[in-house]
Scaffold this motif. Structure first.
Motif, PDB file in Angstrom:
ATOM      1  N   THR A  82       0.820  -1.222   0.000  1.00  0.00           N
ATOM      2  CA  THR A  82       0.000   0.000   0.000  1.00  0.00           C
ATOM      3  C   THR A  82       0.850   1.267   0.000  1.00  0.00           C
ATOM      4  O   THR A  82       0.512   2.248  -0.664  1.00  0.00           O
ATOM      5  CB  THR A  82      -0.936   0.034   1.228  1.00  0.00           C
ATOM      6  N   ASN A  83       1.968   1.253   0.743  1.00  0.00           N
ATOM      7  CA  ASN A  83       2.792   2.473   0.782  1.00  0.00           C
ATOM      8  C   ASN A  83       3.316   2.807  -0.612  1.00  0.00           C
ATOM      9  O   ASN A  83       3.409   3.980  -0.992  1.00  0.00           O
ATOM     10  CB  ASN A  83       3.933   2.348   1.804  1.00  0.00           C
ATOM     11  N   TYR A  86       0.417   4.388  -2.565  1.00  0.00           N
ATOM     12  CA  TYR A  86       0.052   5.751  -2.166  1.00  0.00           C
ATOM     13  C   TYR A  86       1.272   6.668  -2.024  1.00  0.00           C
ATOM     14  O   TYR A  86       1.152   7.779  -1.497  1.00  0.00           O
ATOM     15  CB  TYR A  86      -0.755   5.699  -0.853  1.00  0.00           C
ATOM     16  N   GLN A  88       3.802   6.727  -0.038  1.00  0.00           N
ATOM     17  CA  GLN A  88       4.069   7.138   1.344  1.00  0.00           C
ATOM     18  C   GLN A  88       5.127   6.196   1.905  1.00  0.00           C
ATOM     19  O   GLN A  88       5.245   5.067   1.435  1.00  0.00           O
ATOM     20  CB  GLN A  88       2.815   6.951   2.206  1.00  0.00           C
ATOM     21  N   TRP A  91       1.931   2.994   5.455  1.00  0.00           N
ATOM     22  CA  TRP A  91       0.486   3.164   5.288  1.00  0.00           C
ATOM     23  C   TRP A  91      -0.267   2.331   6.331  1.00  0.00           C
ATOM     24  O   TRP A  91      -0.175   1.108   6.328  1.00  0.00           O
ATOM     25  CB  TRP A  91       0.077   2.736   3.869  1.00  0.00           C
ATOM     26  N   TYR A 475      -7.325  -0.157   0.743  1.00  0.00           N
ATOM     27  CA  TYR A 475      -7.765   0.781  -0.303  1.00  0.00           C
ATOM     28  C   TYR A 475      -8.192   2.106   0.313  1.00  0.00           C
ATOM     29  O   TYR A 475      -8.838   2.131   1.363  1.00  0.00           O
ATOM     30  CB  TYR A 475      -8.934   0.191  -1.097  1.00  0.00           C
ATOM     31  N   ASN A 476      -7.875   3.175  -0.386  1.00  0.00           N
ATOM     32  CA  ASN A 476      -8.249   4.505   0.065  1.00  0.00           C
ATOM     33  C   ASN A 476      -9.500   4.938  -0.707  1.00  0.00           C
ATOM     34  O   ASN A 476      -9.498   5.937  -1.412  1.00  0.00           O
ATOM     35  CB  ASN A 476      -7.067   5.445  -0.228  1.00  0.00           C
TER      36      ASN A 476
END
Ligand code: SF4
Length: 556
Positions: A82-83, A86, A88, A91, A475-476
């Protein structure tokens, strides 16, 4: 456009023990296109193992990869990347660690991998954009969605002119539409079976023709809006599906040194869909997605594909990706395989209610391991599943497999609407007497899966409380989008819980502990049969059954 150059990628967490069937079939399909196209493959799942091994000084590797890949419902494989998706450094680490703890999973390795994911994706994306590919294609199934999206996004950032295409089980039906709508860096999505759409897409791009004629794809207009073409009208005929071509997997395995710890196998497919599910889809099963219609290759075609693959890749371990073996094959394909005497070690999923002769035929044909979808030993629960077998059929199959030397992989499923503790108490009591038979890998509470009858008809007793909790760490996206993107859903707990659930787990654990060395055999002495009972935790004894009476029972 000139010859189109395509890189097809299989991201983690596809099994590292075999090449990607999807990539293999798409590569072979491209050879059937009207125009020549250049296809390369990248087994990025193997590259990831190589990477984590190097970066962790060997503390992480194939074993840790497989632990994550095998735990689909935990979703850790998706969260790890995920990081990278996104952009980042990290995350929702605290939240995911808490969630994993609730599931009884230690997060140490997950966090280590999460820290490595961002650089892995950046390095890989740089490597890809430095080559002159026109299309980067991702096959996304199970836990591959976020890793694939993360790499696709980075590639698009670095080289906006590269076209990004997605396909695979995660893109089936409305999931594909939603993925395309929510991730604007994805140019094309093929929903459902992808080979036909892939071939048409390549030829259409080659000739600069309109994209709106290709059934089953999503694409973007000049404003970047998502256009959803009509669904594919019919499933593909398996006799038109080419044999997979594997390009890079075996080479990467060799060059990475992982071939010393991974014993690779071939993956082939003889059929798609499910002949049982077409009539009586098992109530929990969403495996077949939008096309459950059963289709299989002719025995001659499959046999010739198997022969060329074994010779070309020099591997004797072969897995069939089929959801269920064609019953006709017992009389056609299997006898032919048995005649070949090739020393193959094959795996296939089958329907459990087969005869001892059919088990013997599987063994002779080289199917040394089968997955018969046993799921339960209780007839009432099996009826709730619409499995089409009784508990006794499943026990008989386990016995026949033991007798014929066929290994069985299976799982005990529980938590069905309208099951009762009574359905389990008798079975739990009987488990110690079954220790000579192959135990289930474990017991798992049934999950609500997209495409399953339970999902499509909540009135069957499994209510839909929305996307599985794990997706909120992955998920965002708002629930409204998530519900059309994901595969697993929350549902109120049904069926057994508390002590009965615990007793089932304990009983299966004890079965495992007692299985090794346990046997229950018989010998024929004149007109009598002597049963040699050598099961663990049972008194060693020989029981003589005289002609007639109980003797009849053991022949069934
Ligand atoms: S569980 Fe197996 S037999 Fe049942 S519908 Fe699914 S694929 Fe078919």
């Amino acid at each position: 456009m000139g010859t189109i150059k395509v890189l097809l990628i299989s991201m983690p967490w596809a099994s590292i023990h075999r090449p990607s069937l999807a990539l293999g079939v798409l590569t072979a399909a491209a050879e059937l296109c009207e125009f020549p196209h250049q296809i390369d493959q990248l087994s990025a799942n193997v590259r990831w193992v190589e990477y984590i091994k190097k970066e962790s000084d060997g503390k992480l590797g194939a074993k840790e990869f497989t632990q994550i890949a095998d735990n689909y419902f935990l979703g850790a494989g998706e969260w790890i990347f995920t990081n990278a998706l996104y952009s980042q450094k990290e995350w929702k680490v605290k939240e995911f660690v808490e969630f994993a703890k609730e599931q009884g999973v230690n997060s140490e390795h997950l966090i280590q991998m999460h820290k490595l994911a961002l650089n892995f994706i950046t390095d890989l994306a740089n490597e890809i954009v430095n080559k002159d590919y026109d299309i980067i294609g991702f096959s996304s199934s199970f836990l591959q969605n976020v890793p694939s999206l993360a790499l696709a996004k980075k590639v698009k950032e670095l080289a906006p002119d590269k076209l990004i295409a997605f396909g695979g089980a995660n893109c089936d039906g409305v999931q594909g539409v939603t993925l395309h709508k929510n991730f604007p860096f994805v140019d094309f999505v093929a929903r459902g079976e992808g080979e036909r759409a892939f071939m048409e897409l390549l030829d259409t791009l080659e000739t600069n023709s309109p994209l709106n004629k290709i059934a089953g794809i999503c694409w973007r207009n000049s404003l970047g809006e998502s256009i959803v073409n009509e669904d594919t009208a019919a499933p593909v005929n398996m006799n038109n599906v080419p044999a997979p071509i594997y390009l890079d997997y075996f080479k990467i395995l060799e060059s990475s040194g992982l071939s010393r710890e991974i014993e690779p196998e071939l993956i082939l497919e003889a059929s798609r869909g499910c002949w049982w599910g077409q009539k009586h889809q098992c109530t929990f099963c969403g495996l077949n997605g939008s096309f459950i219609d059963y289709r299989s290759k002719s025995p001659e075609k499959f046999l010739s594909e198997l022969e060329s693959a074994v010779k070309r890749y020099r591997v004797l371990d072969v897995s069939l990706a089929d959801n269920i073996l064609d019953m006709k094959y017992y009389k056609t394909l299997l006898p032919k395989l048995a005649e070949l005497d090739w020393d193959l070690r094959m795996f296939v999923e089958i329907k459990a209610n087969i005869t001892r002769e059919q088990v013997a035929m599987l063994r002779k044909a080289g199917f040394l391991t089968i997955q018969p979808g046993i799921e339960s030993l209780n007839s009432r629960v099996l009826r709730i599943m619409d499995k089409g077998v009784k508990g006794i059929h499943n026990i008989r199959l386990l016995r026949d497999c033991k007798s014929e030397g066929v290994a069985v992989t299976w799982n005990y499923l529980y938590g069905f609407p309208e099951e009762s503790p009574k359905d389990y108490s008798m079975i739990i009591k009987q488990l110690p007497s079954l220790v000579h038979l192959i135990p289930p890998m474990g017991a798992t509470r049934v999950a609500l899966e997209r495409f399953s009858p339970f999902f499509n008809k909540p009135e069957m007793g499994m209510d839909n409380l929305g996307p599985s909790k794990v997706y909120s760490y992955i998920y965002n996206l708002p629930d409204e989008e998530l519900k059309d993107l994901v595969y697993v859903f929350e549902s109120s707990e049904c069926g057994i819980k508390g002590t009965v659930e615990q007793n089932l787990h304990n009983g299966i654990r004890q079965w495992h502990n007692s299985h090794k060395g346990s046997t229950l055999n018989y010998i024929i002495k004149g007109q009598n049969v002597v049963i040699l009972d050598r099961r663990k935790n049972w008194k060693n004894r020989n029981i003589t059954l005289k002609k007639g009476g109980k003797l009849k029972l053991i022949w069934h």
